[in-house]
Design an enzyme around this catalytic site. Structure first.
Site, PDB file in Angstrom:
ATOM      1  N   THR A  25       0.835  -1.208   0.000  1.00 22.97           N
ATOM      2  CA  THR A  25       0.000   0.000   0.000  1.00 22.97           C
ATOM      3  C   THR A  25       0.869   1.258   0.000  1.00 22.97           C
ATOM      4  O   THR A  25       0.763   2.108  -0.894  1.00 22.97           O
ATOM      5  CB  THR A  25      -0.921  -0.009   1.245  1.00 22.97           C
ATOM      6  OG1 THR A  25      -1.644  -1.231   1.266  1.00 22.97           O
ATOM      7  CG2 THR A  25      -1.893   1.155   1.231  1.00 22.97           C
ATOM      8  N   LYS A  68       2.306   3.684  18.525  1.00 24.93           N
ATOM      9  CA  LYS A  68       2.440   5.093  18.146  1.00 24.93           C
ATOM     10  C   LYS A  68       2.593   5.980  19.384  1.00 24.93           C
ATOM     11  O   LYS A  68       3.391   6.913  19.370  1.00 24.93           O
ATOM     12  CB  LYS A  68       1.230   5.519  17.314  1.00 24.93           C
ATOM     13  CG  LYS A  68       1.234   4.849  15.941  1.00 24.93           C
ATOM     14  CD  LYS A  68      -0.088   5.030  15.254  1.00 24.93           C
ATOM     15  CE  LYS A  68      -0.095   4.406  13.874  1.00 24.93           C
ATOM     16  NZ  LYS A  68      -1.447   4.290  13.312  1.00 24.93           N
ATOM     17  N   GLY A 102      -3.620   5.206   5.031  1.00 18.77           N
ATOM     18  CA  GLY A 102      -3.966   5.184   3.611  1.00 18.77           C
ATOM     19  C   GLY A 102      -2.731   5.421   2.756  1.00 18.77           C
ATOM     20  O   GLY A 102      -1.733   5.974   3.217  1.00 18.77           O
TER      21      GLY A 102
HETATM   22  N1  LIG Z   1      -1.232   1.350   5.333  1.00 19.19           N
HETATM   23  C1  LIG Z   1      -1.202   2.462   6.038  1.00 19.19           C
HETATM   24  O1  LIG Z   1      -2.153   3.255   6.034  1.00 19.19           O
HETATM   25  C2  LIG Z   1      -0.025   2.790   6.879  1.00 19.19           C
HETATM   26  C3  LIG Z   1       1.039   1.932   7.012  1.00 19.19           C
HETATM   27  N2  LIG Z   1       2.113   2.277   7.791  1.00 19.19           N
HETATM   28  C4  LIG Z   1       3.260   1.397   7.897  1.00 19.19           C
HETATM   29  O2  LIG Z   1       3.879   1.301   6.615  1.00 19.19           O
HETATM   30  C5  LIG Z   1       4.485   0.029   6.481  1.00 19.19           C
HETATM   31  C6  LIG Z   1       3.954  -0.634   5.209  1.00 19.19           C
HETATM   32  O3  LIG Z   1       2.554  -0.797   5.366  1.00 19.19           O
HETATM   33  P1  LIG Z   1       1.609  -1.194   4.146  1.00 19.19           P
HETATM   34  O4  LIG Z   1       2.152  -0.664   2.894  1.00 19.19           O
HETATM   35  O5  LIG Z   1       0.229  -0.838   4.574  1.00 19.19           O
HETATM   36  O6  LIG Z   1       1.757  -2.774   4.190  1.00 19.19           O
HETATM   37  P2  LIG Z   1       1.448  -3.812   2.997  1.00 19.19           P
HETATM   38  O7  LIG Z   1       1.225  -5.118   3.668  1.00 19.19           O
HETATM   39  O8  LIG Z   1       0.424  -3.270   2.087  1.00 19.19           O
HETATM   40  O9  LIG Z   1       2.839  -3.831   2.204  1.00 19.19           O
HETATM   41  C7  LIG Z   1       3.985  -4.457   2.676  1.00 19.19           C
HETATM   42  C8  LIG Z   1       4.700  -5.015   1.464  1.00 19.19           C
HETATM   43  O10 LIG Z   1       5.960  -5.501   1.877  1.00 19.19           O
HETATM   44  C9  LIG Z   1       6.142  -6.781   1.299  1.00 19.19           C
HETATM   45  N3  LIG Z   1       7.041  -7.557   2.147  1.00 19.19           N
HETATM   46  C10 LIG Z   1       6.804  -8.022   3.390  1.00 19.19           C
HETATM   47  N4  LIG Z   1       7.892  -8.666   3.849  1.00 19.19           N
HETATM   48  C11 LIG Z   1       8.804  -8.613   2.868  1.00 19.19           C
HETATM   49  C12 LIG Z   1      10.120  -9.105   2.738  1.00 19.19           C
HETATM   50  N5  LIG Z   1      10.711  -9.782   3.724  1.00 19.19           N
HETATM   51  N6  LIG Z   1      10.786  -8.869   1.590  1.00 19.19           N
HETATM   52  C13 LIG Z   1      10.202  -8.187   0.585  1.00 19.19           C
HETATM   53  N7  LIG Z   1       8.949  -7.675   0.640  1.00 19.19           N
HETATM   54  C14 LIG Z   1       8.266  -7.902   1.786  1.00 19.19           C
HETATM   55  C15 LIG Z   1       4.766  -7.384   1.215  1.00 19.19           C
HETATM   56  O11 LIG Z   1       4.771  -8.379   0.230  1.00 19.19           O
HETATM   57  P3  LIG Z   1       3.753  -9.637   0.266  1.00 19.19           P
HETATM   58  O12 LIG Z   1       2.490  -9.086  -0.325  1.00 19.19           O
HETATM   59  O13 LIG Z   1       4.451 -10.628  -0.551  1.00 19.19           O
HETATM   60  O14 LIG Z   1       3.588 -10.016   1.720  1.00 19.19           O
HETATM   61  C16 LIG Z   1       3.943  -6.172   0.816  1.00 19.19           C
HETATM   62  O15 LIG Z   1       3.936  -5.978  -0.566  1.00 19.19           O
HETATM   63  C17 LIG Z   1       4.169  -0.727   7.758  1.00 19.19           C
HETATM   64  O16 LIG Z   1       5.247  -0.573   8.657  1.00 19.19           O
HETATM   65  C18 LIG Z   1       2.934  -0.031   8.288  1.00 19.19           C
HETATM   66  O17 LIG Z   1       2.781  -0.156   9.669  1.00 19.19           O
HETATM   67  C19 LIG Z   1       2.188   3.478   8.448  1.00 19.19           C
HETATM   68  C20 LIG Z   1       1.158   4.371   8.353  1.00 19.19           C
HETATM   69  C21 LIG Z   1      -0.038   4.080   7.589  1.00 19.19           C
HETATM   70  N1  LIG Z   2      -3.358   0.603  10.551  1.00 20.27           N
HETATM   71  C1  LIG Z   2      -2.930   1.920  10.852  1.00 20.27           C
HETATM   72  C2  LIG Z   2      -2.208   2.474   9.663  1.00 20.27           C
HETATM   73  C3  LIG Z   2      -1.405   3.620  10.008  1.00 20.27           C
HETATM   74  O1  LIG Z   2      -0.528   3.593  10.841  1.00 20.27           O
HETATM   75  C4  LIG Z   2      -4.139   2.797  11.159  1.00 20.27           C
HETATM   76  O2  LIG Z   2      -5.247   2.347  10.915  1.00 20.27           O
HETATM   77  O3  LIG Z   2      -3.957   3.906  11.667  1.00 20.27           O
END
Ligand SMILES: NC(=O)C1=CN([C@@H]2O[C@H](COP(=O)(O)OP(=O)(O)OC[C@H]3O[C@@H](n4cnc5c(N)ncnc54)[C@H](OP(=O)(O)O)[C@@H]3O)[C@@H](O)[C@H]2O)C=CC1
Ligand SMILES: N[C@@H](CC=O)C(=O)O
Ligand code: NA
Length: 434
Positions: free
Chosen positions: A14, A207, A305
């Site tokens: 994401t 957080k 998001g």
């Molecule tokens: N989504 C949000 O709104 C927010 C997210 N965050 C933080 O941002 C970070 C990313 O979140 P988000 O993008 O939502 O997570 P997602 O699960 O959407 O994306 C994580 C990606 O990393 C890949 N991945 C996981 N492990 C590995 C690995 N060992 N090697 C290579 N690729 C890997 C996953 O692949 P696969 O699909 O194969 O598992 C996936 O594509 C997290 O730390 C989250 O807490 C912070 C604020 C808001």
């Molecule tokens: N899952 C978390 C994503 C951002 O950190 C939330 O819902 O706030």
């Protein structure tokens, strides 16, 4: 001076996908603001076939081997967006050990290993930035580390989980069930890959750990936070709250009292309807900071998001690129120089709301009142709701401030009191009149 700063991106989900979109779509402006071009050179993925067409269209290299990024001398910045604690923590360490600046949005890692990662980055004189980790797109980390650095901060509190705020809003306004509200939040990309971290309050606790550490200059970890999620909040609590003039929100609350120490909590709170946090709805987050110089300051925006979080990550990337261009990296450290002093449970005071299922007969109120009195808990109001089933009634009790110790002891007694059939829910109440 470099012409281009190149990035190795770990994870293309994401947020990772959002970073690629923002850096490419706003490329020209970003280059002018940063002082040179910024380019994602290589992306670490586990399975390239999962890439979405909107990301694949950009001309980027992909690898499934971290060493391709660590050993590439052209890559200056590693952006970690794979999430969870392991192997993300090890990947961040490896990047710093290889002399790469790190940008991350990973509060899971920061809440457990922040202190040692700050120390490693400082030792290597590298940038370590994490604006996306708290409040998604809302600027709050940089304000705490820079703009508010002149203050002694006494309180940080707010709505720091977008998923649960979205769910509570939908349950309140559209009468959605808990399960359907969670499904909607997941579909919108707000929830963590394991949403129990959201609904059980663990994500918010991570957080508030990060915020309290930066605000109070002390290395807190997740273990220092008392956590209650929204999984026990029922629709009737939301409607009783409404009747009483309150709104239910999941809050992270950290206070630093010079005499008693630090308290750090995540729990559902009944807020008066006119409280500024009460109208922060949907995926919006808001964080209140109280400093001795600034007074109250509130930061509000989209807390989760794809693009809002990418906005914060890209801000960190641009800041790091500027530091690289001006040879000014590693300027802002964690500043965790104060020894940790946590407040004991008998000194931590909050008003509470209880919903009890009780026998509907004489003497019941007296038995409950004497349980509270034994713990020096003073009752502010009681409402009895009509019999709900077989001679049972619901009692809603609001108390004045009670200590966490008294609360725990009174709950133990209530749970075995013959007239009490069930302690259905207990919420804190944030009300200056109590
Ligand atoms: N989504 C949000 O709104 C927010 C997210 N965050 C933080 O941002 C970070 C990313 O979140 P988000 O993008 O939502 O997570 P997602 O699960 O959407 O994306 C994580 C990606 O990393 C890949 N991945 C996981 N492990 C590995 C690995 N060992 N090697 C290579 N690729 C890997 C996953 O692949 P696969 O699909 O194969 O598992 C996936 O594509 C997290 O730390 C989250 O807490 C912070 C604020 C808001
Ligand atoms: N899952 C978390 C994503 C951002 O950190 C939330 O819902 O706030
Ligand atoms: Na942020």
């Amino acid at each position: 001076m470099k012409n281009t700063v190149k990035i190795g991106l770990l994870g293309c989900g994401t947020v990772g996908g959002g970073v690629i979109i923002v850096l490419n779509e706003n490329k020209e402006d970003i280059a002018r603001k940063a002082g040179c071009a910024v380019e994602v050179k290589t992306v670490l993925v586990r399975d390239k076939s999962k890439l979405k067409p909107e990301i694949e269209k950009y001309n980027i290299g992909y690898t499934d081997n971290l060493d391709d990024i660590l050993n590439d001398p052209e890559i200056d910045i590693v952006v970690e967006l794979i999430g969870r604690v392991h192997p993300a923590k090890e990947y961040i360490e490896a990047a710093l050990q290889h002399g790469k600046h790190v940008v991350t949005a990973n509060k899971d890692v920061l809440a457990e290993y922040g202190k040692s990662l700050f120390a490693l980055a400082a030792e290597k004189q590298l940038d370590f930035q994490f604006e996306g980790a708290v409040g998604g797109g809302i600027p709050i980390i940089r304000p705490l580390r820079s703009c508010l650095a002149g203050n002694k901060i006494s309180r940080v509190m707010g709505i720091v989980n977008g998923t649960t705020n979205y769910m509570l809003t939908r349950m309140t306004e559209a009468g959605l069930s808990y399960e359907n509200a969670l499904k909607e939040a997941q579909a919108k990309g707000y929830a963590e890959s394991d949403p129990t971290a959201d609904v059980e309050g663990i994500d918010a606790a991570r957080k508030i750990t990060v915020l309290a550490s930066l605000a109070f200059n002390t290395a807190l970890t997740l273990k220092d936070v008392h956590i209650e999620g929204i999984d026990n909040v029922e629709a009737c609590d939301i409607s009783y709250a409404r009747e009483l003039g309150y709104v239910v929100k999941l809050l992270g609350v950290a206070k630093n009292d010079p005499e008693n120490g630090i308290t750090a909590n995540v729990y559902p709170v009944m807020l008066p309807k006119n409280h500024p946090l009460a109208s922060v709805n949907d995926v919006y987050n808001a964080i209140y900071v109280n400093g001795d110089a600034v007074g109250d300051a509130m930061f509000m925006g989209r807390g989760a998001g794809r693009l809002p979080t990418a906005s914060a990550v890209c801000g960190d990337i641009i800041d790091t690129v500027r530091n690289i261009c001006h040879n000014a990296c590693g300027r802002v450290s964690g500043n965790l120089f104060v020894e940790k002093k946590m407040c004991p449970p008998e000194k931590e005071m909050e008003p509470c709301y209880f919903r009890l299922l009780v026998n509907d007969r004489p003497g019941v109120l007296a038995a409950i009142a004497s349980t509270f009195a034994a713990q020096q808990m003073s009752i502010a109001s009681v409402i009895q709701k009509a019999v709900v089933e077989n001679g049972l009634a619901e009692l809603i009790i609001i108390t004045y401030k009670v200590s966490r110790l008294s609360l725990d002891l009174s709950l133990r007694t209530l749970q075995v009191l013959p007239v009490v059939k069930k302690v259905c829910s207990v919420l804190r109440v944030e009300d200056p009149n109590l």
